[in-house]
Write an enzyme that holds these catalytic residues in place. Sequence first.
Site, PDB file in Angstrom:
ATOM      1  N   ASP A  14     -42.781   5.015   2.163  1.00 20.06           N
ATOM      2  CA  ASP A  14     -42.950   4.144   2.603  1.00 20.06           C
ATOM      3  C   ASP A  14     -43.803   3.152   1.158  1.00 20.06           C
ATOM      4  O   ASP A  14     -44.550   4.151   0.892  1.00 20.06           O
ATOM      5  CB  ASP A  14     -43.624   3.277   3.861  1.00 20.06           C
ATOM      6  CG  ASP A  14     -43.857   2.158   4.218  1.00 20.06           C
ATOM      7  OD1 ASP A  14     -43.134   1.304   3.690  1.00 20.06           O
ATOM      8  OD2 ASP A  14     -45.088   2.138   4.406  1.00 20.06           O
ATOM      9  N   ASP A  29     -46.129  -0.289   1.224  1.00 19.67           N
ATOM     10  CA  ASP A  29     -47.419  -0.917   1.712  1.00 19.67           C
ATOM     11  C   ASP A  29     -48.125  -0.432   2.763  1.00 19.67           C
ATOM     12  O   ASP A  29     -47.593   0.265   3.173  1.00 19.67           O
ATOM     13  CB  ASP A  29     -46.907  -2.472   2.086  1.00 19.67           C
ATOM     14  CG  ASP A  29     -46.216  -2.909   1.221  1.00 19.67           C
ATOM     15  OD1 ASP A  29     -47.158  -3.395   0.024  1.00 19.67           O
ATOM     16  OD2 ASP A  29     -45.345  -3.640  -0.014  1.00 19.67           O
ATOM     17  N   ASP A  52     -46.403   3.666   7.243  1.00 16.85           N
ATOM     18  CA  ASP A  52     -47.236   3.206   8.028  1.00 16.85           C
ATOM     19  C   ASP A  52     -46.876   2.072   9.278  1.00 16.85           C
ATOM     20  O   ASP A  52     -47.909   1.451  10.280  1.00 16.85           O
ATOM     21  CB  ASP A  52     -48.265   2.493   7.615  1.00 16.85           C
ATOM     22  CG  ASP A  52     -48.241   1.031   6.838  1.00 16.85           C
ATOM     23  OD1 ASP A  52     -46.450   1.161   6.418  1.00 16.85           O
ATOM     24  OD2 ASP A  52     -48.511  -0.155   6.675  1.00 16.85           O
TER      25      ASP A  52
HETATM   26  O1  LIG Z   1     -42.249  -0.684   3.627  1.00 15.71           O
HETATM   27  P1  LIG Z   1     -43.098  -1.505   2.947  1.00 15.71           P
HETATM   28  O2  LIG Z   1     -43.380  -0.954   1.764  1.00 15.71           O
HETATM   29  O3  LIG Z   1     -44.094  -1.303   3.483  1.00 15.71           O
HETATM   30  O4  LIG Z   1     -43.423  -2.904   3.049  1.00 15.71           O
HETATM   31  C1  LIG Z   1     -43.339  -3.907   4.639  1.00 15.71           C
HETATM   32  C2  LIG Z   1     -44.318  -5.068   3.437  1.00 15.71           C
HETATM   33  O5  LIG Z   1     -45.022  -5.642   3.089  1.00 15.71           O
HETATM   34  C3  LIG Z   1     -45.744  -6.075   2.067  1.00 15.71           C
HETATM   35  O6  LIG Z   1     -46.448  -6.557   2.605  1.00 15.71           O
HETATM   36  C4  LIG Z   1     -47.687  -5.682   3.690  1.00 15.71           C
HETATM   37  O7  LIG Z   1     -48.126  -5.553   2.745  1.00 15.71           O
HETATM   38  C5  LIG Z   1     -49.065  -6.695   1.629  1.00 15.71           C
HETATM   39  C6  LIG Z   1     -50.193  -6.028   1.135  1.00 15.71           C
HETATM   40  O8  LIG Z   1     -50.761  -4.804   1.188  1.00 15.71           O
HETATM   41  C7  LIG Z   1     -49.773  -7.666   3.460  1.00 15.71           C
HETATM   42  O9  LIG Z   1     -50.690  -8.710   1.977  1.00 15.71           O
HETATM   43  C8  LIG Z   1     -49.323  -7.728   4.575  1.00 15.71           C
HETATM   44  O10 LIG Z   1     -49.700  -7.933   5.418  1.00 15.71           O
HETATM   45  C9  LIG Z   1     -48.644  -6.567   5.081  1.00 15.71           C
HETATM   46  O11 LIG Z   1     -47.397  -7.080   5.738  1.00 15.71           O
HETATM   47  C10 LIG Z   1     -44.494  -6.905   1.732  1.00 15.71           C
HETATM   48  O12 LIG Z   1     -45.161  -7.786   1.536  1.00 15.71           O
HETATM   49  C11 LIG Z   1     -43.666  -7.234   2.670  1.00 15.71           C
HETATM   50  O13 LIG Z   1     -43.115  -8.167   2.289  1.00 15.71           O
HETATM   51  C12 LIG Z   1     -43.043  -6.254   2.838  1.00 15.71           C
HETATM   52  O14 LIG Z   1     -41.872  -6.303   3.519  1.00 15.71           O
END
Ligand SMILES: O=P(O)(O)OC[C@H]1O[C@H](O[C@H]2O[C@H](CO)[C@@H](O)[C@H](O)[C@H]2O)[C@H](O)[C@@H](O)[C@@H]1O
Length: 383
Positions: free
Chosen positions: A123, A125, A326
């Site tokens: 993954d 983020d 995560d």
């Molecule tokens: O599937 P992933 O790669 O884990 O993406 C899931 C979401 O990740 C991002 O948001 C998350 O991370 C951001 C940066 O650290 C944080 O600000 C946010 O609160 C988290 O939800 C991304 O911006 C999302 O659009 C994704 O869906």
Amino acid sequence: MDLKYSKASPVLTDPAPMDKSRLGIRGLLPCAQSGPSFSTSVLAIPRKKPGKLDDVRSNGWLDAMKSSSPPRKKIVKDVDVEVVSDDGDITYHSWMSKYPSALNYFGQIMDGARNRRIVIFLDYDGTLSPIVDDPDRAFMSADMRSAVRNVAKYFPTAIISGRSRDKVYELVGLTELYYAGSHGMDIMFPDRRIEPTNHSGCIKSTDLLGKEVNLFQPASEFLPMIDEVFRTLVENTKDITGAKVENHKFCTSVHYRNVDEKIWPVIAQRVHDILNNYPRLRLTHGRKVLEVRPVIDWDKGKAVEFLLESLGFSNSPDVLPIYIGDDRTDEDAFKVLRSESRGYGIIVSAVPKESNAFFSLKDTSEVKEFLEALVKMKEQDDL
Ligand SMILES: O=P(O)(O)OC[C@H]1O[C@H](O[C@H]2O[C@H](CO)[C@@H](O)[C@H](O)[C@H]2O)[C@H](O)[C@@H](O)[C@@H]1O
């Protein structure tokens, strides 16, 4: 539930009743039977009067929003990264007996990998980059990039992200990986492989280097709808300080991490009301983010199965898939690997949470350590 097209299509036919129960909609607005036409006429929705926020409270959205990310008890101000206090240490250690550290159990994991081909799924983020306040600044470190690059030298490696495929590719920047964006609804895989038998609808394309590739986009018919709902969400949250809407091509997300918690019911209600007009879209919860996705039978778990098959590793006892992630959307992938003990899910978390993963890692630096250990093991030719 019947599929709309052939066995190949994950698009579900009669989504409306399913949608409603998933969203917990209580008929706040009259519900369109087939969703709005793709016009700009739905860009502005009537705002609810203040004090009418019962839906999102009663349907569990607010509770889910509150529990959607580790508590920010202590924040290291100048680093802008989540750090959890020691308060929960005892609970964390007892949780770890259920989800042991993949670093402490590295030897056992490698024993299970003997004579098997490891395939790595990551993954983005919260796994490769730490969670930060601004999604546009979620960069992975140079060390992490190098760890991922080295892993990919020895093991087929794929990134499966909720972000758009282009965006996550831009953030990771490694051409040697496979990428699946939009929670697995946009998969790019090499042309030389055979299209998986249970799926049709792959299209030929070229990657950024001009190489021929295959694309699998099971939600392509939703493109105009997602675009429309994205614009509607932008329009209807623009007055909420800190709200941010992202377009991920086949899904869209509304961030509330930087919104005052007192306003969460308002942002939730606005998203809820908009979704009420789109029975073919559903909501899932990420880390301080509301994710709007098509109602199709497709998720990160399906994407893992699809990639394994399209890379020629399906159903083989000689293959050991390892998925590191995560958040809640990664649970679908953990479930797939847990079933029939196909592989290992590793949850990245600094706080206890129920999971379908087998092992845990505390944070992104432990993810890096784990990847480096894999490489070291391979370089010593111990695998
Ligand atoms: O599937 P992933 O790669 O884990 O993406 C899931 C979401 O990740 C991002 O948001 C998350 O991370 C951001 C940066 O650290 C944080 O600000 C946010 O609160 C988290 O939800 C991304 O911006 C999302 O659009 C994704 O869906």
